[in-house]
Design a protein around this motif. Structure first.
Motif, PDB file in Angstrom:
ATOM      1  N   ALA A 115       1.010   4.084  -2.833  1.00 57.59           N
ATOM      2  CA  ALA A 115       0.750   5.486  -2.509  1.00 57.59           C
ATOM      3  C   ALA A 115       1.928   6.371  -2.917  1.00 57.59           C
ATOM      4  CB  ALA A 115       0.458   5.634  -1.018  1.00 57.59           C
TER       5      ALA A 115
ATOM      6  N   LEU B 204      -5.182   6.854 -10.930  1.00 62.35           N
ATOM      7  CA  LEU B 204      -4.257   6.944  -9.804  1.00 62.35           C
ATOM      8  C   LEU B 204      -2.998   7.745 -10.154  1.00 62.35           C
ATOM      9  CD1 LEU B 204      -4.727   3.312  -8.449  1.00 62.35           C
ATOM     10  CD2 LEU B 204      -5.578   5.423  -7.425  1.00 62.35           C
TER      11      LEU B 204
ATOM     12  N   ALA C 297       0.830  -1.204   0.000  1.00 68.68           N
ATOM     13  CA  ALA C 297       0.000   0.000   0.000  1.00 68.68           C
ATOM     14  C   ALA C 297       0.868   1.258   0.000  1.00 68.68           C
ATOM     15  CB  ALA C 297      -0.933  -0.008   1.210  1.00 68.68           C
TER      16      ALA C 297
ATOM     17  N   GLN D  87      -7.711   2.211 -13.883  1.00 64.36           N
ATOM     18  CA  GLN D  87      -7.172   2.489 -12.547  1.00 64.36           C
ATOM     19  C   GLN D  87      -5.870   3.271 -12.641  1.00 64.36           C
ATOM     20  OE1 GLN D  87      -6.965  -1.136 -10.151  1.00 64.36           O
ATOM     21  NE2 GLN D  87      -8.673  -1.949 -11.312  1.00 64.36           N
TER      22      GLN D  87
ATOM     23  N   VAL E  29     -12.359   4.286  -2.971  1.00 68.98           N
ATOM     24  CA  VAL E  29     -11.522   3.992  -1.803  1.00 68.98           C
ATOM     25  C   VAL E  29     -10.040   4.089  -2.173  1.00 68.98           C
ATOM     26  CG1 VAL E  29     -10.913   2.239  -0.094  1.00 68.98           C
ATOM     27  CG2 VAL E  29     -13.303   2.575  -0.717  1.00 68.98           C
ATOM     28  N   ALA E  30      -9.680   3.536  -3.349  1.00 70.06           N
ATOM     29  CA  ALA E  30      -8.267   3.535  -3.745  1.00 70.06           C
ATOM     30  C   ALA E  30      -7.771   4.963  -3.983  1.00 70.06           C
ATOM     31  CB  ALA E  30      -8.079   2.683  -4.997  1.00 70.06           C
TER      32      ALA E  30
ATOM     33  N   VAL F 245     -17.216  -6.425  -3.978  1.00 70.88           N
ATOM     34  CA  VAL F 245     -16.687  -5.056  -3.931  1.00 70.88           C
ATOM     35  C   VAL F 245     -17.022  -4.377  -5.260  1.00 70.88           C
ATOM     36  CG1 VAL F 245     -14.627  -3.620  -3.725  1.00 70.88           C
ATOM     37  CG2 VAL F 245     -14.803  -5.733  -2.398  1.00 70.88           C
TER      38      VAL F 245
ATOM     39  N   ALA G 278      -7.555   6.729  -0.663  1.00 75.69           N
ATOM     40  CA  ALA G 278      -6.495   6.190   0.201  1.00 75.69           C
ATOM     41  C   ALA G 278      -5.155   6.794  -0.216  1.00 75.69           C
ATOM     42  CB  ALA G 278      -6.455   4.669   0.103  1.00 75.69           C
ATOM     43  N   GLN G 279      -4.920   6.866  -1.517  1.00 78.18           N
ATOM     44  CA  GLN G 279      -3.646   7.422  -1.982  1.00 78.18           C
ATOM     45  C   GLN G 279      -3.568   8.919  -1.697  1.00 78.18           C
ATOM     46  OE1 GLN G 279      -1.912   6.265  -5.590  1.00 78.18           O
ATOM     47  NE2 GLN G 279      -2.575   4.144  -5.475  1.00 78.18           N
TER      48      GLN G 279
ATOM     49  N   GLU H 146     -16.980   1.707  -6.040  1.00 76.01           N
ATOM     50  CA  GLU H 146     -16.621   1.863  -4.630  1.00 76.01           C
ATOM     51  C   GLU H 146     -15.120   1.646  -4.448  1.00 76.01           C
ATOM     52  OE1 GLU H 146     -18.156   2.679  -1.932  1.00 76.01           O
ATOM     53  OE2 GLU H 146     -17.041   1.784  -0.250  1.00 76.01           O
ATOM     54  N   PHE H 147     -14.603   0.628  -5.100  1.00 77.89           N
ATOM     55  CA  PHE H 147     -13.175   0.323  -5.038  1.00 77.89           C
ATOM     56  C   PHE H 147     -12.347   1.498  -5.556  1.00 77.89           C
ATOM     57  CE2 PHE H 147      -9.785  -0.985  -7.997  1.00 77.89           C
ATOM     58  CZ  PHE H 147      -8.817  -1.369  -7.093  1.00 77.89           C
TER      59      PHE H 147
END
Ligand SMILES: Nc1ncnc2c1ncn2[C@@H]1O[C@H](COP(=O)(O)OP(=O)(O)OP(=O)(O)O)[C@@H](O)[C@H]1O
Ligand SMILES: [Mg+2]
Lengths: 423, 251
Positions: free
Chosen positions: B79, B164, B75, B160, B103-104, B95, B107-108, B99-100
């Motif tokens: 990040a 990200l 993680a 993704q 959250v991802a 999941v 979180a980052q 939503e994933f």
């Protein structure tokens, strides 16, 4: 001969219960008929609390596990909770006492149970269901209050009715008889919670008229040092439908019994349950379901999350009586183990006396999928959050099947709360 | 940006060494292609970069922006800007993809000390990125990768990656399983991410992808080592002659 050699010595808890009866009886509500029932219940208790030798209590040796029996504390204070679902009519039992301030809902009549005990009209309902019905006996001996809810035929009650049973550290015993008239529809929420190391028992009796539809949601989140013994009874009329959802998310010693009879042809029973078990809780869910009429259906889906040193039990017994042809019954119990010291025991039992039926059961135990966890972490999601997502994913199905958005959201919020403290 | 020095890594469970003294340097702004026969350790290398604990590093180091990442958990690595597009993206029942993603991304952001994205902004970004990859937004309501076709899974990985905005992108056979149109779309997506302060490592078996994503360097991985490095002409040579020549040369 020494009498003590034959009768095992009473445990501290057993002695405390018998003493509590002597001191409480004079203040408990009820006429002579009620007192007779209380005395009968006491006889069952005098024989001793059930041990693991009693089949129904095999995984929960109540005699050994029940160690704390606090006194009822009339001066203790419990607070009414905000309703789980917005717009509910709330009926609180605070520290064992109902409120005189009854809500008014069209098509529904509410009565305080204390009144029905005092006038004796509730006496016939205080029957203990056999010698292994320890919860029934305890509750019948001590029950002081609760509510009676009577829903008219054809009433479609839009606002949920929320029954709150909130203990405050002492001993409390409540009852919630609910009668739902023919074709009536209602959602009932039952909250079992409180503060302190209380001992509380609670029994509900639900009768569904012909074609009635009920969604009943039990949320039990007692504090970690309390004992909670609950019993849910239901009789399903012809073509009626009951969905019972429960969430256990607290308590040190918990037993939730579910006793359902499909008394009417074409009736349907759905049980959905979540056990969130942490710390050193011992939580037992025991269901006995009788299919007594042809063309009835049932499905049970239980999901458990176990962490810490928690122990969980699910006993599911389905009796399909000989005339109950075309019964369709399925039961599944899945456990996600999050710790090495946690455990969950499942005992499904099918007793089938009819020949033209479809019945099945399955149980699984698994751990969090290591690869799934890595995938989530590889996207920057920390371990705790990633585990939380996977635990919720495991439980989501059970909640989402309830399909009513505000209910799904409220229950998911409860999950998040539990996970924030125990995850 | 990425410096792998004499890396040795083994399977944690049985101790089998897979990466056996691997050296590789990828600079900021560079696109490096890694090729190599089946089973040579390409995916293992990508997992070791991402921090998968099924593998143990026994020797050597991985420096990212000059600092060792060996002590960081997956993680933290993610990040800090490392992204792995999986060769086999995992299906995660229950999941929801949306939503994933939420959250991802958050979180980052949190790990970098940024505020969480507000829902409308998040939706806007996801819609834009999905649109550019020709992905149906309805798919994002489904559980992550569950029942996605092979190509849909690969596209979801690139989605993704776009959202990200990593610094170091490792794409493990993102091209396999893609139809010709999807290959172009995915390559465009990757090319759009090319920038002077980002490095991209593309693991592939096929020269075809490298026509769309033109690499600055090509490395041949064999038995856990980089046995030959060159420019894009090396990929053409491999396409024409196979690995035998390169392997013999190194032996
Ligand atoms: N967790 C594991 N357990 C057992 N063997 C493994 C594991 N991980 C990798 N291996 C073995 O290590 C070797 C390298 O595998 P890896 O997946 O890294 O190869 P690859 O170069 O990516 O191959 P491909 O081109 O087929 O994707 C293979 O022989 C593989 O079977
Ligand atoms: Mg591979």
């Amino acid at each position: 001969m020494n009498m003590h050699a034959q009768q095992p010595q009473r445990t501290g808890a057993e002695t405390a219960l018998l003493e509590a009866y002597d001191s409480r009886l004079s203040v408990l509500p009820g006429d002579g008929a009620v007192t007779v029932k209380r005395d009968n219940a006491l006889e069952v208790l005098k024989a001793g609390l059930p041990t693991k030798r009693i089949e129904a209590w095999h995984y929960t040796d109540l005699r050994r596990l029940l160690t704390a029996v606090p006194q009822h504390d009339a001066s203790a204070v419990a607070d009414k909770l905000g309703a789980l679902l917005d717009g509910s009519a709330v009926l609180p039992v605070l520290n064992g006492v109902s409120s005189a301030n009854l809500p008014s809902v069209d098509g529904v009549r509410f009565e305080r149970l204390e009144d029905k005990l005092r006038d004796g009209s509730f006496a016939p309902a205080l029957e203990v269901q056999g010698t292994d019905d320890a919860i029934g006996a305890l509750n019948a001996a001590f029950v002081a209050d609760g509510y009676f809810v009577d829903i008219e035929a054809d009433a479609e009650i839009a606002a949920p009715i929320e029954l709150q049973n909130i203990q405050a550290g002492g001993q409390t015993h409540s009852r919630f008889p609910v009668r739902v008239g023919d074709r009536a529809k209602v959602t009932i929420v039952e909250r079992q919670t409180g503060e302190g190391a209380g001992l509380s028992t609670s029994i509900s009796h639900l009768t569904l008229g012909e074609g009635a539809e009920v969604l009943w949601i039990i949320v039990q989140d007692q504090p970690d040092d309390s004992t909670y013994l609950g019993q849910f009874n239901a009789a399903l009329g012809k073509d009626s439908k009951l969905t019972l959802f429960f969430m256990n998310a607290g308590g040190r010693l918990v037993r939730q019994e579910v006793r359902v009879g499909t008394a009417g042809e074409g009736s349907d029973f759905q049980l959905r349950g979540i056990n969130l078990l942490a710390g050193d809780t011992h939580t037992d869910v025991t269901m006995v379901l009788d299919h007594t009429k042809p063309h009835t259906g049932s499905r049970e889906l239980i999901r458990n999350v176990v962490t810490g040193k928690a122990r969980g039990v699910f006993q599911g017994r389905i009796n399909v009586h000989q005339i109950a042809q075309k019964t369709d019954a399925k039961m599944a119990c899945n456990t996600l183990l999050l710790s090495d010291d946690g455990e969950f025991s499942t005992k499904p039992e099918l007793e089938i006396f009819a020949d033209d039926v479809q019945c099945g059961h399955g149980a699984t135990v698994k751990e969090i999928d290591h690869d799934h966890l890595f995938y989530l972490k590889a996207r920057g999601i920390d371990e705790k959050t990633a585990r939380g997502l996977l635990v919720k994913a495991f439980l989501a199905e059970v909640i989402e099947e309830l399909e009513v958005e505000p209910i799904v959201e409220a229950l998911e919020a409860r999950l998040d709360q539990w996970f924030a403290t125990h995850g | 940006m990425l410096e792998i020095k004499n890396l040795h890594a083994r399977i944690a469970e049985d101790g089998t060494e897979i990466i056996r003294g691997l050296n590789l340097t990828v600079k900021a702004g560079e696109v490096a292609a890694i090729m190599g026969p089946n089973g040579s350790g390409k995916s293992t290398l990508s997992y070791v970069l991402a921090g998968r604990d099924d593998y143990e590093v026994t020797e050597g180091d991985i420096l990212y922006n000059g600092e060792s990442i060996l002590e960081m958990d997956p993680a933290e690595r993610a990040a800090s800007g490392i992204f792995l597009a999986f060769q086999y993206p995992m299906e995660i029942p229950g999941v929801a993809t949306m939503e994933f993603l939420k959250v991802a991304m958050n979180a980052q952001r949190k790990a970098r000390g940024e505020e969480p994205l507000k829902i409308p902004e998040l939706l806007k970004r996801v819609k834009e990125a999905a649109g550019s990859l020709n992905m149906d937004i309805a798919m994002l309501k489904r559980p992550l990768n569950v029942g996605f076709s092979g190509g849909e899974k690969k596209r979801a990985e690139i989605l993704q990656m776009k959202l990200l905005e990593p610094q170091l992108c490792v794409l493990d056979e993102t091209d396999s399983g893609l139809d010709i149109d999807a290959l172009k779309i995915v390559a465009d997506g990757v090319n759009a991410l090319r920038s002077p302060d980002r490095a991209i490592v593309v693991i592939t078996h096929y020269q075809r992808l490298l026509e769309y994503i033109v690499p600055d360097s090509v490395h041949v991985l064999y038995r856990g080592q980089v046995i030959k490095s060159g420019d894009k002409s090396l990929a053409l040579e491999l396409e024409a002659n196979g690995y035998a020549g390169v392997i013999d040369e190194a032996a």
